[in-house]
Design an enzyme around this catalytic site. Structure first.
Site, PDB file in Angstrom:
ATOM      1  N   HIS A 131      51.858  13.398  35.843  1.00  0.00           N
ATOM      2  CA  HIS A 131      50.791  13.223  34.852  1.00  0.00           C
ATOM      3  C   HIS A 131      50.674  13.950  33.835  1.00  0.00           C
ATOM      4  O   HIS A 131      51.308  14.965  34.255  1.00  0.00           O
ATOM      5  CB  HIS A 131      49.349  13.395  35.856  1.00  0.00           C
ATOM      6  CG  HIS A 131      47.971  12.902  35.379  1.00  0.00           C
ATOM      7  ND1 HIS A 131      47.561  13.862  34.307  1.00  0.00           N
ATOM      8  CD2 HIS A 131      47.326  12.146  35.215  1.00  0.00           C
ATOM      9  CE1 HIS A 131      46.312  13.410  33.633  1.00  0.00           C
ATOM     10  NE2 HIS A 131      46.264  11.993  34.498  1.00  0.00           N
TER      11      HIS A 131
ATOM     12  N   ASP B 230      50.825  19.597  42.075  1.00  0.00           N
ATOM     13  CA  ASP B 230      49.439  18.926  41.415  1.00  0.00           C
ATOM     14  C   ASP B 230      49.140  17.927  42.738  1.00  0.00           C
ATOM     15  O   ASP B 230      49.878  17.055  43.085  1.00  0.00           O
ATOM     16  CB  ASP B 230      50.219  18.103  40.256  1.00  0.00           C
ATOM     17  CG  ASP B 230      48.974  16.947  39.890  1.00  0.00           C
ATOM     18  OD1 ASP B 230      47.991  16.910  40.489  1.00  0.00           O
ATOM     19  OD2 ASP B 230      49.206  16.269  38.848  1.00  0.00           O
TER      20      ASP B 230
ATOM     21  N   GLN C  12      46.235  13.521  43.577  1.00  0.00           N
ATOM     22  CA  GLN C  12      46.258  12.364  44.386  1.00  0.00           C
ATOM     23  C   GLN C  12      46.511  12.486  45.716  1.00  0.00           C
ATOM     24  O   GLN C  12      46.621  11.339  46.451  1.00  0.00           O
ATOM     25  CB  GLN C  12      47.373  11.394  43.598  1.00  0.00           C
ATOM     26  CG  GLN C  12      47.108  10.787  42.177  1.00  0.00           C
ATOM     27  CD  GLN C  12      45.925   9.997  41.953  1.00  0.00           C
ATOM     28  OE1 GLN C  12      45.492   9.350  42.918  1.00  0.00           O
ATOM     29  NE2 GLN C  12      45.394   9.839  40.654  1.00  0.00           N
TER      30      GLN C  12
ATOM     31  N   LYS D 256      37.988  13.348  42.331  1.00  0.00           N
ATOM     32  CA  LYS D 256      38.935  12.037  42.955  1.00  0.00           C
ATOM     33  C   LYS D 256      38.953  11.909  44.684  1.00  0.00           C
ATOM     34  O   LYS D 256      39.616  11.510  45.469  1.00  0.00           O
ATOM     35  CB  LYS D 256      40.506  12.231  42.650  1.00  0.00           C
ATOM     36  CG  LYS D 256      40.800  12.289  41.184  1.00  0.00           C
ATOM     37  CD  LYS D 256      42.144  12.271  40.960  1.00  0.00           C
ATOM     38  CE  LYS D 256      42.437  12.308  39.548  1.00  0.00           C
ATOM     39  NZ  LYS D 256      42.138  11.258  38.630  1.00  0.00           N
TER      40      LYS D 256
ATOM     41  N   CYS E 164      48.133   8.209  31.769  1.00  0.00           N
ATOM     42  CA  CYS E 164      48.659   9.304  31.456  1.00  0.00           C
ATOM     43  C   CYS E 164      50.060   9.792  31.946  1.00  0.00           C
ATOM     44  O   CYS E 164      50.135  10.876  32.515  1.00  0.00           O
ATOM     45  CB  CYS E 164      47.596  10.390  31.871  1.00  0.00           C
ATOM     46  SG  CYS E 164      45.935  10.354  31.120  1.00  0.00           S
TER      47      CYS E 164
HETATM   48  N1  PMP Z   1      47.478  14.996  38.152  1.00  0.00           N
HETATM   49  C1  PMP Z   1      47.343  13.580  38.686  1.00  0.00           C
HETATM   50  C2  PMP Z   1      48.336  13.256  39.750  1.00  0.00           C
HETATM   51  C3  PMP Z   1      46.235  12.653  38.584  1.00  0.00           C
HETATM   52  O1  PMP Z   1      46.375  11.604  39.106  1.00  0.00           O
HETATM   53  C4  PMP Z   1      45.132  13.232  37.540  1.00  0.00           C
HETATM   54  C5  PMP Z   1      44.090  12.250  37.160  1.00  0.00           C
HETATM   55  N2  PMP Z   1      44.259  11.057  37.012  1.00  0.00           N
HETATM   56  C6  PMP Z   1      45.364  14.565  37.075  1.00  0.00           C
HETATM   57  C7  PMP Z   1      46.358  15.321  37.368  1.00  0.00           C
HETATM   58  C8  PMP Z   1      44.080  15.231  36.306  1.00  0.00           C
HETATM   59  O2  PMP Z   1      42.932  15.317  36.886  1.00  0.00           O
HETATM   60  P1  PMP Z   1      41.571  15.670  36.042  1.00  0.00           P
HETATM   61  O3  PMP Z   1      41.494  14.642  35.086  1.00  0.00           O
HETATM   62  O4  PMP Z   1      40.425  15.695  36.943  1.00  0.00           O
HETATM   63  O5  PMP Z   1      41.819  17.045  35.585  1.00  0.00           O
END
Ligand code: PMP
Length: 415
Positions: A119, A205, A208, A231, A371
């Site tokens: 991401h 990270d 997910q 999430k 993203c």
């Molecule tokens: N990493 C991953 C794998 C994600 O799916 C996301 C959110 N789509 C993020 C980071 C960013 O998370 P946040 O917008 O809650 O900061």
């Protein structure tokens, strides 16, 4: 066993949107009544600031806030609750490490390593850090199925030894891809990375992962783990950075201000101990307070039940999509990995048009690059459709998705 019909009753959004088919939990999950109740409880009963008042209201707010830290520490098996830092979410957590540790340990010609499936929030902070420090930014590729090329047995010639060297300061990887659903074998990768370079800092990270599988920071042996409350059925606006105590100790503070200091003198300021050192200013008190209720919900349901439920749905969704659309659908990601995500493109149809027509049928999916522009570039596509499943979804939702896609195809191909 997970019974979505019963679970749905715990999520007020379904009562207020009777036809809702929500297939976007990888983007953000829905919020259960117990979490909403706790948010309201804070504002109605003890809406004071934390750690700043010698009165009962503030003491209650502080106790509720700190209780979440304890719950999270146990949830991820942290050694100590002071290793749990509250942030606004995964993005802030990763930026915190890139800023406060990255700028301290990365020097010219060092290496910072990520993968192409990250991401943007686990890609761009490291790319910028490497650029600023004059370091080499290395990106691990994936194969056509979406599995990291460094993973054994995927018939790739590349191994971790080709990527990690003694100059690698940081390895930042997702636990689960937010697009492909690929589950990276992090434990083995981290073990091997540490054999090659014992000083490497590993940032995970887990945005997910945390709602779908047990994450144990000691078992993984990572240095940092980042995730977001929203999430995993928690409030938007709260997140976690977990870090090994020794790593957190050696870092610069991230932000300077109230509550993160020990002593402020005109000549010099000294900083508070962990975790306050990284929690400057008034935090998102209600969000953090209510976050623990989401964790308790997950614990009550149990990860083996959650995983089984989501895998069954994803397996069925993929099989039915392939059965109905055949050669007209591209489904991305490992064929034998059934996490909670199905990402696809219908040939000749733009994902945004598809999502917009699905919305007419009250079906919510995500369309775009999610993203992950480098990942989409790797597959040679600008965008994709993503349906993601959670505890409140059932087979009716798959049916609604497919019906909606058939309608969308009809309308768009005859337009
Ligand atoms: N990493 C991953 C794998 C994600 O799916 C996301 C959110 N789509 C993020 C980071 C960013 O998370 P946040 O917008 O809650 O900061």
């Amino acid at each position: 066993m997970i019974d979505p019909k019963i679970i749905k009753k715990e999520f007020p959004v379904f009562k207020n949107n009777s036809n809702l088919v929500y297939l976007d939990s990888a983007n953000t999950s829905l919020t259960p009544q117990i979490v909403i109740h706790k948010l309201v409880e804070y504002y109605e009963n003890y809406p004071a600031n934390i750690k700043r008042g010698i009165y009962s209201l503030s003491e209650r707010a502080t106790a509720e806030f700190e209780e979440t830290r304890k719950v999270i520490a146990s949830f991820i098996n942290a050694k100590n609750k002071k290793e749990v830092i509250f942030t606004r979410g995964t993005t802030e957590s990763i930026n915190l490490v890139a800023y406060s540790l990255g700028r301290k340990i990365v020097n010219e010609n060092d290496e910072v390593v990520v993968s192409v499936l990250e991401h943007h929030s686990n890609f761009v902070p490291w790319q910028v850090l490497a650029q600023e420090m004059g370091a080499v930014f290395k990106v691990i590729d994936i194969n056509d199925e979406g599995i990291l090329t460094i993973v054994k047995d995927n018939s790739s010639e590349v191994s971790l030894d080709d990527v990690i060297t003694k100059k690698t300061k940081i390895l930042a990887l997702a636990y689960i891809s937010n697009v492909l659903g690929t589950v990276n074998p992090l434990k083995e990768i981290i073990k091997k990375a540490r054999q090659i370079n014992p000083h490497i800092v590993v940032v995970v990270d887990a945005a997910q992962a945390v709602a779908h599988r047990q994450v144990d920071v000691q078992d993984l042996d990572c240095d940092f783990l980042a995730f977001s409350a929203h999430k995993m059925f928690g409030p938007k606006g709260a997140g976690i950075l977990w870090g090994k105590e020794q790593r957190l100790e050696e870092m610069f503070p991230f932000q300077y201000g109230g509550e993160m200091i020990e002593q402020v003198k005109i000549e010099k300021t000294t900083f508070a101990k962990l975790p306050e050192k990284f929690e400057a200013g008034t935090p998102s008190i209600a969000d953090v307070t209510a976050f623990k209720e989401a964790v308790k919900l997950i614990q009550k349901l149990g990860f083996s039940n959650i995983q089984k439920h989501e895998k069954d749905l994803v397996k069925k969704a993929r099989a039915q999509l392939l059965h109905i659309f055949g050669k007209d659908i591209n489904i991305y990601g490992p064929q034998n990995e059934f996490s909670s995500i199905v990402t696809f493109n219908l040939k000749g149809l733009h994902p945004h048009d598809v999502a917009s027509l699905l919305n007419d049928k009250h079906v919510c999916i995500r369309a775009g690059h999610h993203c992950t522009m480098p990942l989409h570039t790797r597959f040679g596509i600008p965008a994709s459709c993503r349906a993601s499943f959670s505890i409140y979804n059932n087979e009716d939702d798959i049916e609604a998705l497919i019906k909606g896609l058939l309608t969308a195809r009809k309308l768009l191909t005859h337009a």
